[in-house]
Write a protein that holds these residues in place. Structure first.
Motif, PDB file in Angstrom:
ATOM      1  N   GLU A  63     -17.101  50.905 -44.624  1.00 49.59           N
ATOM      2  CA  GLU A  63     -17.457  50.172 -45.828  1.00 49.59           C
ATOM      3  C   GLU A  63     -16.362  49.144 -46.140  1.00 49.59           C
ATOM      4  O   GLU A  63     -15.174  49.434 -46.036  1.00 49.59           O
ATOM      5  CB  GLU A  63     -17.588  51.118 -47.032  1.00 49.59           C
ATOM      6  N   TYR A 116     -11.595  50.737 -59.352  1.00 47.96           N
ATOM      7  CA  TYR A 116     -12.659  51.523 -58.734  1.00 47.96           C
ATOM      8  C   TYR A 116     -12.933  50.960 -57.342  1.00 47.96           C
ATOM      9  O   TYR A 116     -13.307  49.789 -57.194  1.00 47.96           O
ATOM     10  CB  TYR A 116     -13.928  51.489 -59.590  1.00 47.96           C
ATOM     11  N   THR A 127     -20.612  63.203 -52.800  1.00 45.10           N
ATOM     12  CA  THR A 127     -19.326  62.863 -53.384  1.00 45.10           C
ATOM     13  C   THR A 127     -19.377  63.138 -54.878  1.00 45.10           C
ATOM     14  O   THR A 127     -20.439  63.146 -55.483  1.00 45.10           O
ATOM     15  CB  THR A 127     -18.973  61.379 -53.169  1.00 45.10           C
ATOM     16  N   ALA A 169     -17.741  50.958 -52.463  1.00 46.51           N
ATOM     17  CA  ALA A 169     -18.324  51.770 -51.388  1.00 46.51           C
ATOM     18  C   ALA A 169     -19.800  51.416 -51.273  1.00 46.51           C
ATOM     19  O   ALA A 169     -20.291  50.489 -51.934  1.00 46.51           O
ATOM     20  CB  ALA A 169     -18.125  53.254 -51.676  1.00 46.51           C
ATOM     21  N   PRO A 224     -13.379  53.215 -47.840  1.00 44.29           N
ATOM     22  CA  PRO A 224     -14.048  54.297 -47.118  1.00 44.29           C
ATOM     23  C   PRO A 224     -14.512  53.831 -45.748  1.00 44.29           C
ATOM     24  O   PRO A 224     -14.680  52.637 -45.498  1.00 44.29           O
ATOM     25  CB  PRO A 224     -15.235  54.638 -48.027  1.00 44.29           C
ATOM     26  N   ARG A 240     -22.979  56.079 -52.433  1.00 45.48           N
ATOM     27  CA  ARG A 240     -21.921  56.586 -53.314  1.00 45.48           C
ATOM     28  C   ARG A 240     -21.981  55.938 -54.695  1.00 45.48           C
ATOM     29  O   ARG A 240     -20.984  55.898 -55.404  1.00 45.48           O
ATOM     30  CB  ARG A 240     -20.550  56.332 -52.678  1.00 45.48           C
ATOM     31  N   ASP A 292     -16.411  54.866 -54.924  1.00 42.25           N
ATOM     32  CA  ASP A 292     -16.141  56.234 -54.490  1.00 42.25           C
ATOM     33  C   ASP A 292     -14.800  56.801 -54.937  1.00 42.25           C
ATOM     34  O   ASP A 292     -14.516  57.972 -54.698  1.00 42.25           O
ATOM     35  CB  ASP A 292     -16.242  56.331 -52.961  1.00 42.25           C
ATOM     36  N   LYS A 293     -13.946  55.987 -55.592  1.00 53.50           N
ATOM     37  CA  LYS A 293     -12.653  56.523 -56.007  1.00 53.50           C
ATOM     38  C   LYS A 293     -12.066  55.657 -57.113  1.00 53.50           C
ATOM     39  O   LYS A 293     -12.217  54.439 -57.107  1.00 53.50           O
ATOM     40  CB  LYS A 293     -11.680  56.588 -54.827  1.00 53.50           C
ATOM     41  N   VAL A 325     -17.811  59.027 -59.821  1.00 53.45           N
ATOM     42  CA  VAL A 325     -16.576  58.283 -60.050  1.00 53.45           C
ATOM     43  C   VAL A 325     -16.640  57.505 -61.355  1.00 53.45           C
ATOM     44  O   VAL A 325     -15.714  57.555 -62.158  1.00 53.45           O
ATOM     45  CB  VAL A 325     -16.301  57.330 -58.866  1.00 53.45           C
TER      46      VAL A 325
END
Length: 652
Positions: free
Chosen positions: A398, A415, A369, A418, A395, A422, A426-427, A372
């Motif tokens: 998770e 944020y 990935t 995850a 995710p 990761r 993760d995002k 982030v």
């Protein structure tokens, strides 16, 4: 691959003048080949059969002239880096010769070498367009203990080319003036042991760098002697931590005119080692590098060719091998900073397999990935961090706590939590851009389940004393606003706040406030009917403890004790860190555990916030943002301590 510079003809001339004392220097008249007459002496184990015939053949092939022609792996990158380095050096010639401010790298110096450390050499076919042409390559290595007295460790990325490698040898303590002081030791292609999950630096989407370590089993030299019997070995050091003083040895490949000379001579640097942790990163060429935790050193001049060179403990410690140049970005893309895969359980697994003469079992690399979390410079500007379940869809497989961050400009970023693979997030979702209102007037922000819908809500204490509830904040933003307290002078003095599950019900809806006079209040079941909960005076005003509680700089909440009632965590102004187990507000403060005694380090912990970021599905983890921008996750805390340290973002 280490940043590389170009070789010169001077190296060839120097090496040509110095043939090994014990072997035939004449070049082989034929193209390189690994075939050789096998030894006539039988062995108990065919897989371990010594091949002295191969050694005698390669003694003739590997002349000093051919060694001088050898370049580090990935020569095109080496030439590109050389051009960049040349331009940089020319620019720096115009500057003052005094050291630049802020340079913390350790000096490096040529030296006579160490007998257990040397270089691998091999030949590679130039390609289909030139079937009869061979290029020569080299990397560093170190002899380590083994039952067969034959193992040498290096970086796995040195040996990515696989079947194209021919006439592979190891030469201990090589130097220009004495190219083969202890002879040369051949290696067969089948005797390179590395993790099958390691894919190296050449593939654009697979660079699993945590196991950039290879062990190579050598054959005896031409007189039948084994490498460890000839030069000894450096013991392996596993799970020794990251802070040591280490001697780092490499064989740099440099321009003529550089102060280290273009000889492939050994270079030594004695320097502190430290921990470097990073998420996955894409480089300028689009390659995605798997993050992890690595051992880092800062030494001047460790360019191409130094890959595989050892980190050996020094400074009064017994000599142990704790790293080889490789790992993160195959050792780093700078001449001044180098890395090693950490010598933990995965490297030990490869070593144990190599000692047994077997290829190690593969580990499954985590999904790739993009990184982030931003860098330390951004985290220095983090004003508030709160943790909760904000995102609607996490995710697959998770269900971790999310992290909501308010920057010094009033912007809000979310944020998504995850797994560890990761780097725990993760995002990123931008909830709110820069806001003068939030920047100047949002004084305290806490998260909890105040509305009972299992999602996390925010409570904000404003500069005018107003207290506001924002229900069900998620990646789409805010969904309403409720005033819990109208603006008033009392709540202007609410200096520190957190929310947890402190005995009112099964939700994280109990609010703890430390006031400016040292008073501590618990408001149970806050948010019901859009009001504050019932107040319990944990530390009443004017009591003997208010003087102490004025020094409670940060408070956080989590279930470190593993039951329904959460614990209160306090970071004091002197750096002490205290856990109050099963905090309910009743009966004063019981169950006190000192996680950290007063110390200067924890004075730098500017933000402390709890949550659930690991596999045990309990909010017993703690996020800390330090004054230098480092972000750290302490996992699975309990009454004995805050938990295992995991660096999420390295300091500047």
């Amino acid at each position: 691959m280490r940043r590389s510079l170009t070789a010169t003809a001077a190296a060839a001339a120097l090496l040509a003048a110095a043939a090994p004392a014990w072997s035939a220097p004449d070049p082989a008249p034929t193209p390189p080949t690994s075939s050789a007459k096998p030894s006539s002496k039988p062995s108990k184990s065919p897989s371990q059969a010594p091949d002295q015939g191969l050694a005698r053949t390669l003694e003739k092939f590997w002349t000093p002239e051919r060694m001088a022609e050898a370049e580090p792996v990935e020569p095109q990158q080496a030439r590109e880096a050389a051009a960049a380095e040349d331009a940089e050096e020319k620019a720096e010639e115009k500057e003052d010769a005094a050291p630049r401010k802020g340079m913390l790298r350790s000096p490096s110096r040529p030296f006579k070498g160490r007998k257990e450390v040397g270089t691998f050499y091999w030949a590679e076919k130039a390609g289909n367009d030139f079937p009869d042409r061979y290029d020569y390559r080299f990397c560093g290595g170190t002899v380590v203990p083994s039952p067969g007295k034959n193992l040498v460790v290096s970086a796995a990325h040195c040996f990515d080319s696989g079947a194209r490698q021919e006439n592979l040898i190891f030469v201990p303590q090589h130097s220009a003036r004495n190219p083969m002081p202890h002879g040369m030791f051949p290696i067969k292609k089948s005797r390179i042991f590395k993790d099958p999950g390691y894919t190296g630096s050449k593939k654009s989407e697979e660079n699993y760098t945590a196991v950039d370590v290879a062990f190579l089993a050598t054959e005896p030299r031409g007189d039948g002697k084994k490498v460890e019997d000839v030069v000894g070995s450096v013991p392996m050091g596993f799970n020794t931590g990251f802070r040591h003083t280490a001697q780092v040895i490499g064989y740099p490949y440099m321009y003529g005119g550089d102060r280290y000379k273009p000889k492939q001579d050994p270079l030594s640097c004695t320097t502190p080692t430290k921990k470097y942790t990073t998420g996955n990163v894409k480089d300028s060429g689009g390659r995605l590098w798997r993050g992890g935790t690595f051992t880092e050193i800062d030494c001047d001049g460790y360019v191409g060719g130094t890959s595989g060179g050892p980190f050996i403990t020094a400074g009064g410690e017994p000599a142990k091998l704790i790293g080889v140049i490789g790992g993160w970005m195959t050792g780093g893309h700078s001449a001044d900073t180098s890395y090693s895969s950490y010598f933990g359980k995965d490297v030990k697994r490869i070593y144990d397999a190599a000692k047994a003469g077997k290829q190690p079992a593969s580990i499954d690399p985590p999904p790739m990935t993009d990184p982030v979390l931003p860098g330390a410079g951004t985290w220095k500007r983090a004003k508030t961090i709160v943790n909760g379940h904000f995102t609607l869809d996490g995710p697959a497989a998770e269900d971790r706590t999310d992290m909501l961050v308010m920057g010094s400009d009033g912007a809000l970023s979310l944020y998504r939590g995850a797994g560890k693979a990761r780097n725990h997030f993760d995002k990123e979702f931008k909830i709110q851009g820069p806001s003068a209102l939030w920047r100047d007037h949002a004084k305290q922000v806490v998260a909890g389940d105040f509305t009972g819908d299992s999602g996390s809500d925010l409570i904000v204490r404003w500069s005018d004393g107003e207290v506001t509830l924002y229900p069900s904040v998620d990646e789409k933003g805010f969904h309403g606003e409720h005033r819990l307290v109208a603006k008033n002078s009392t709540w202007k003095h609410a200096e520190v706040m957190t929310a947890g599950r402190f005995g009112g019900n099964k939700r994280q809806d109990d609010l703890v406030v430390r006031w400016s006079d040292g008073e501590v209040s618990l408001y149970r079941n806050t948010g019901g009917n859009k009001k504050l909960g019932k107040e319990i005076k944990v530390v009443p005003p004017g009591s003997a403890k208010t003087g102490t509680w004025k020094h409670a700089t940060q408070i956080a909440a989590g279930d470190h004790s593993g039951d329904d009632t959460w614990d209160l965590v306090v970071r004091w102004s002197d750096g002490e860190l205290t856990q109050y187990q099963d905090f309910t507000g009743a009966g004063s403060l019981r169950g006190e555990h000192k996680w950290q005694a007063p110390n200067s380090l924890w004075k730098r912990a500017l933000i402390v916030s709890g949550g659930d970021f690991t596999d045990n599905a309990r909010p017993d983890d703690t996020i800390v943002r330090w004054s230098d921008g480092e972000l750290t996750l302490y996992a699975d805390g309990n009454a004995s301590g805050i938990g295992a340290e995991n660096q999420l973002v390295a300091p500047e």
